[in-house]
Enzyme design. Structure first.
Site, short mmCIF file in Angstrom:
data_model
loop_
_atom_site.label_atom_id
_atom_site.label_comp_id
_atom_site.label_asym_id
_atom_site.label_seq_id
_atom_site.Cartn_x
_atom_site.Cartn_y
_atom_site.Cartn_z
CE LYS A 23 -3.23 2.70 3.13
NZ LYS A 23 -4.38 2.64 4.27
CG ASP A 59 -5.95 8.14 4.94
OD1 ASP A 59 -6.09 8.48 4.19
OD2 ASP A 59 -5.86 6.67 4.99
NE ARG A 75 -10.67 -0.98 3.65
CZ ARG A 75 -11.57 -1.86 4.65
NH1 ARG A 75 -12.53 -2.11 5.09
NH2 ARG A 75 -10.72 -0.44 6.25
CG ASP A 89 -9.90 7.41 6.91
OD1 ASP A 89 -8.61 7.40 6.17
OD2 ASP A 89 -10.08 7.26 7.82
CE LYS A 119 -6.68 8.70 7.98
NZ LYS A 119 -7.04 7.40 8.82
CG ASP A 140 -2.12 5.24 5.16
OD1 ASP A 140 -1.64 3.66 5.46
OD2 ASP A 140 -2.72 5.70 4.93
CD GLU A 197 -6.64 5.15 2.50
OE1 GLU A 197 -7.61 5.39 3.55
OE2 GLU A 197 -5.50 4.78 3.24
N1 BES Z 1 -4.68 4.01 7.17
C1 BES Z 1 -5.86 3.90 7.80
C2 BES Z 1 -5.78 3.07 8.91
C3 BES Z 1 -4.20 3.41 10.22
C4 BES Z 1 -5.16 3.61 11.25
C5 BES Z 1 -3.11 3.27 10.14
C6 BES Z 1 -4.15 3.95 12.19
C7 BES Z 1 -2.23 3.55 11.00
C8 BES Z 1 -2.60 4.22 12.18
C9 BES Z 1 -6.99 3.50 6.86
O1 BES Z 1 -6.71 4.25 5.57
C10 BES Z 1 -7.80 3.83 7.38
O2 BES Z 1 -8.68 5.00 7.77
N2 BES Z 1 -8.69 2.80 7.92
C11 BES Z 1 -10.02 3.33 8.50
C12 BES Z 1 -11.46 2.56 8.10
C13 BES Z 1 -12.49 2.48 8.17
C14 BES Z 1 -12.85 4.14 7.70
C15 BES Z 1 -13.23 1.71 8.32
C16 BES Z 1 -10.20 2.92 10.37
O3 BES Z 1 -9.10 2.22 10.40
O4 BES Z 1 -10.65 3.74 10.85
ZN ZN Z 2 -4.55 4.60 4.73
MN MN Z 3 -7.98 5.53 5.70
#
Ligand code: BES
Ligand code: ZN
Ligand code: MN
Length: 501
Positions: A267, A272, A353, A349, A279, A290, A351
């Site tokens: 990834k 992000d 996947r 968010d 966020k 990220d 993104e």
């Molecule tokens: N890059 C983030 C995940 C992340 C969070 C990595 C904290 C490292 C530390 C990912 O893109 C994300 O934002 N995931 C969301 C998914 C949710 C919206 C279903 C998450 O984990 O909150």
């Molecule tokens: Zn992310």
């Molecule tokens: Mn995200």
């Protein structure tokens, strides 16, 4: 760092410091006993006084008297002999190197840790000492305009009395340094700010790795090429950003393509923000990292090439920012992926996947023997496993077992989470084939369940490195910041990859 190997006795060295070790509660033997004797019993005195017991990663700094040529003696604890292993050896080397760097020492000699009473293979002990010493001294200070004249440990000499072991030690040191270099490359990419490490920068780095390495070929798809292919998910995430997306293809040893390749997917979200589903502000700066999965893949490809491993390997990196703009993709949008399947967006968010979905479909064209993707994918994985294990979800037991073993060997541990059919219910959409979030329950798994829809036709392992990609607490050979997790694990997987599948 320059690491050389010399035949000799460590107690006779004239260095700024010499490094020896001690098991907890064990009788002193070998090089440590020789140094103790030469120093007039300095180590024994410290142990007898109760100040030093040889606990794991404990250090003792002694100033050698006139009888010795070295200025300082550093003793590092190896812990209990029964609990000793390769990782303890790495930590010991890292602890000693950090201590030297801290003291402003530029040059030192060390013995191998654990190749005697510890029972490690000589080549492994040598690799561990070189790898961990180099990793421990890593710094990221290119943006500091003052205070950077800190002294660095530049030269380490491994001292071995038995001349017959020298060639093996040299071989181990060489491999250890190459793997450390590749890990530090990944750390640099992670630690670089988002205004430097853009998708374009990742692509340029991949092509530089290919130019400077052997048997590597780098190909970069721009947005027009992605559009022609139909990478609708990657392009949708990129739409809110002024930085153009890139899709990186780094191939190693294609000539060996009578064998199906091992494919890595990383990834590469270089920042992000969350997109329209923005966020919160606090901590958002961490999202420059990220792209840690991408960094691991590029690092591993460099390591595999520099070790000249005899397999066909491919690294794929979908690289983009996730920002907000009038053109950005929105909740409610429905995307058409490269596979043809459609995804309804509930949260911009989620993104990672989406871009991985297109990359995993692209991977199919290589007819892979196995695909491993690495992604800082979900906060839910951090909730589940914390910072001590990478989450692993897979559709193939054999590949999962190999990844698990590589993780144990390198101490980049992974832990399995189930990927049962029932979880798929959570990502079914009323209006499209799939939706991009499955709600709060099992967030790490439902993200993987979405990926599984696209990882078709080959054995597949997904590694969620959200909790392990960076650290706010320094370890013996990992400073604060980007860890470079995955580089050593993937390299080990490639080293152990069966010649004839
Ligand atoms: N890059 C983030 C995940 C992340 C969070 C990595 C904290 C490292 C530390 C990912 O893109 C994300 O934002 N995931 C969301 C998914 C949710 C919206 C279903 C998450 O984990 O909150
Ligand atoms: Zn992310
Ligand atoms: Mn995200």
């Amino acid at each position: 760092m320059n690491i050389t190997v010399q035949q000799g006795e460590i107690q006779n060295r004239s260095d700024e410091a010499i490094i020896v070790n001690l098991f907890e509660g064990a009788r002193r033997g070998g090089a440590t006993a020789a140094v103790d004797k030469a120093s007039g019993g300095l180590i024994s005195t410290a142990v007898d006084s109760g100040d030093f017991s040889g606990k794991r990663n404990q250090t003792l700094l002694l100033y050698a008297g006139k009888e010795m040529a070295t200025a300082r003696i550093i003793v590092v604890g190896l812990g209990k002999k029964e609990a000793f292993n390769l990782e303890v050896a790495r930590q010991a080397a890292g602890t000693a190197a950090r201590e030297l760097q801290h003291l402003g020492i530029r040059q030192a000699s060390t013995i191998l840790h654990g190749s005697g009473a510890g029972g490690l293979d000589v080549v492994d002990a040598a690799e561990a000492v070189a790898e961990a010493s180099a990793l421990a001294c890593y710094r990221f200070d290119e943006y500091k305009t003052s205070g950077t004249n800190k002294k660095a440990l530049r030269k380490l000499t491994v001292i071995e009395p038995d001349h017959r072991r020298i060639p093996t030690i040299r071989r181990g040191v060489r491999a250890g340094l190459r793997i450390a270099d590749a890990t530090c490359l990944a750390r640099d990419l992670i630690n670089q700010p988002g205004n430097k490490a853009t998708p374009t920068y990742l692509a340029q780095t991949a092509c530089r790795i290919a130019r400077e390495g052997e048997r590597l070929r780098c190909q970069v798809l721009d947005e027009a090429a992605m559009k022609r292919l139909g990478m609708g998910a990657l392009l949708a995430v990129s739409r809110g950003s002024a930085e153009p997306a890139r899709f990186i293809i780094l191939e190693y040893n294609k000539k060996a393509n009578r064998h199906p390749p091992l494919v890595f997917v990383g990834k590469g979200v270089t920042f992000d923000s969350g997109g329209i589903s923005i966020k919160q502000g606090a901590g958002m700066e961490a999202m420059k990292r990220d792209m840690s999965g991408a960094a691991a893949v590029l690092g591993a490809m460099q390591a595999i090439s520099s070790l000249k491993l005899p397999l066909y390997a491919v690294g794929l990196v979908p690289a983009t920012e996730n920002l907000l703009d009038g053109k950005a993709f929105k909740p409610g949008d429905i995307l058409q992926t490269l596979s043809g399947k459609t995804i309804e967006i509930l949260n911009t968010d989620a993104e990672g996947r989406l871009i991985l979905a297109d990359a995993l479909t692209y991977a199919e064209r290589f007819k892979p023997a196995g695909v491993v993707d690495l992604a800082t994918l979900t906060g839910a994985c951090v909730t589940a496993l914390g910072h001590h294990a990478t989450g692993m979800m897979s559709t193939d037991e054999t590949l999962a077992a190999r990844v698990r073993a590589a993780g144990e060997r390198t101490a980049e541990r992974v832990w399995p989470l189930p990927l049962w059919d029932e979880y798929r219910e959570q990502i079914k959409s009323d209006v499209a084939d799939l939706k991009n979030t499955g709600g709060r329950p099992a967030g790490a798994i439902t993200a993987a369940a979405l990926l599984a829809e696209f990882a078709q036709g080959y054995p597949w392992v997904h590694l969620d490195i959200a909790g392990t990609a960076w650290t706010s607490k320094a370890g013996p050979y990992v400073p604060k910041g980007g860890v470079g997790v995955g580089v050593r694990l993937l390299t080990q997987l490639a080293r152990d990859w069966p010649k004839k599948p």
